[in-house]
Design an enzyme around this catalytic site. Structure first.
Site, short mmCIF file in Angstrom:
data_model
loop_
_atom_site.label_atom_id
_atom_site.label_comp_id
_atom_site.label_asym_id
_atom_site.label_seq_id
_atom_site.Cartn_x
_atom_site.Cartn_y
_atom_site.Cartn_z
N ASN A 74 35.49 50.38 56.48
CA ASN A 74 36.46 50.09 55.42
C ASN A 74 36.07 48.90 54.55
O ASN A 74 36.45 48.85 53.39
CB ASN A 74 37.82 49.83 56.10
CG ASN A 74 38.76 49.10 55.19
OD1 ASN A 74 39.41 49.71 54.35
ND2 ASN A 74 38.84 47.78 55.32
N SER B 137 36.64 56.04 47.59
CA SER B 137 37.57 55.64 46.53
C SER B 137 37.68 56.79 45.55
O SER B 137 36.80 57.66 45.49
CB SER B 137 37.00 54.41 45.81
OG SER B 137 37.69 54.16 44.61
N TYR C 256 29.88 49.77 41.55
CA TYR C 256 30.91 50.17 42.54
C TYR C 256 31.03 51.69 42.56
O TYR C 256 31.07 52.32 43.63
CB TYR C 256 32.24 49.51 42.15
CG TYR C 256 33.38 49.75 43.10
CD1 TYR C 256 33.59 48.92 44.20
CD2 TYR C 256 34.28 50.81 42.90
CE1 TYR C 256 34.66 49.13 45.08
CE2 TYR C 256 35.35 51.03 43.78
CZ TYR C 256 35.53 50.18 44.85
OH TYR C 256 36.59 50.40 45.72
N ALA D 115 28.87 54.01 41.61
CA ALA D 115 27.68 54.66 42.19
C ALA D 115 27.70 54.54 43.71
O ALA D 115 27.39 55.50 44.44
CB ALA D 115 26.42 54.03 41.62
N LYS E 114 30.33 54.22 45.66
CA LYS E 114 31.38 55.07 46.24
C LYS E 114 31.02 56.56 46.15
O LYS E 114 31.36 57.34 47.05
CB LYS E 114 32.72 54.78 45.56
CG LYS E 114 33.29 53.39 45.90
CD LYS E 114 33.57 53.21 47.40
CE LYS E 114 34.34 51.94 47.72
NZ LYS E 114 34.56 51.75 49.15
N ILE F 60 45.35 50.49 44.97
CA ILE F 60 46.35 49.96 45.91
C ILE F 60 46.30 48.44 45.82
O ILE F 60 45.20 47.86 45.76
CB ILE F 60 46.06 50.44 47.35
CG1 ILE F 60 46.19 51.97 47.42
CG2 ILE F 60 46.99 49.78 48.36
CD1 ILE F 60 45.81 52.58 48.74
#
Ligand SMILES: NC(=O)c1ccc[n+]([C@@H]2O[C@H](COP(=O)([O-])OP(=O)(O)OC[C@H]3O[C@@H](n4cnc5c(N)ncnc54)[C@H](O)[C@@H]3O)[C@@H](O)[C@H]2O)c1
Length: 206
Positions: free
Chosen positions: A96, A149, A162, A164, A166, A195
């Site tokens: 995570n 994500s 970010y 790429a 994910k 979130i």
């Protein structure tokens, strides 16, 4: 303590959660603890980790925290070996932990943003999975869950590193689901939308 309920019993499972000191990792650690799992909580943020471990302990649940920088492959192996020894095994790994760095493709800091994002969001998952695998292979219900994500499915400008990474998490999950599924190790990923957590607190509400 629980925010929601799990649909299946995890009573007695040993679950290792990375990024457990904040946000969704904290919520995941507490959810599993509340459902009867033994939680190995891992994070680079010592103070946050101490707080979360204390709160889980106060609820009477088995938990132990390990302060760990997921960029350090050797340290990951040491911590996972220790966690598996402490709890007599490992059933589930929740990858995570994450960071988000925004930079335009021609930004002066782009190369650094790319390297850090790919390492922290994608390569780190391969490190934890490789270290956890010997223990997962001994579990009767081995599970790997990677947190991707909606950025792994879509895109936001100035977040290409970010995004790429994910997309890579989804690809890694698919590849390992095929590779490890035959052994009974399930590999899944979750793609949360925006979130409010430590990661997004600076983003204006609108
Ligand atoms: N919040 C959102 O809107 C959102 C949306 C989609 C996906 N995600 C993903 O969910 C996951 C959790 O994010 P969050 O929103 O709860 O963020 P957060 O910032 O609240 O928590 C992330 C945790 O990861 C830890 N971490 C970061 N780098 C680390 C490292 N090198 N070693 C060990 N620990 C490290 C941090 O210390 C922090 O406690 C991330 O993978 C993130 O990309 C978040």
């Amino acid at each position: 303590m629980a925010l929601t309920k799990l649909s299946r019993s995890v009573e007695g499972y040993v679950v290792l959660v990375t990024g457990a000191a904040s946000g969704m990792g904290e919520a995941t650690a507490k959810l599993f603890a509340d459902a009867g799992a033994k939680v190995a909580a891992v994070d680079i943020n010592r103070d946050g980790l101490k707080r979360v471990v204390k709160e889980i302990e106060a609820a009477g649940c088995p938990v132990r925290g390990w302060s760990l920088d997921l960029s350090n492959g050797e340290a990951i192996k040491t911590v996972i070996d220790e966690a598996a020894a402490h709890f007599s095994g490992l059933d589930m790994l929740v990858n995570n932990a994450g960071i988000s760095i925004f930079s335009s493709i021609d930004g002066a800091d782009y190369t650094q943003a790319w390297d850090k994002s790919l390492d922290g969001l994608l390569t780190a998952h391969t490190r934890t999975i490789r270290a956890a695998l010997p223990y997962l292979r001994k579990s009767r219900n081995p599970r790997i869950v990677n947190i991707a994500s909606t950025e792994g499915l879509g895109a936001t400008k100035f977040a290409s590193a970010y995004t790429a990474a994910k997309h890579g998490v989804i690809g890694l999950t698919r590849a390992l689901a095929v590779e490890l599924g035959e052994e009974g190790i399930t590999v899944n990923c979750v793609c949360p939308g925006p979130i409010r957590t430590g990661m997004t607190e600076a983003i204006p509400e609108e």
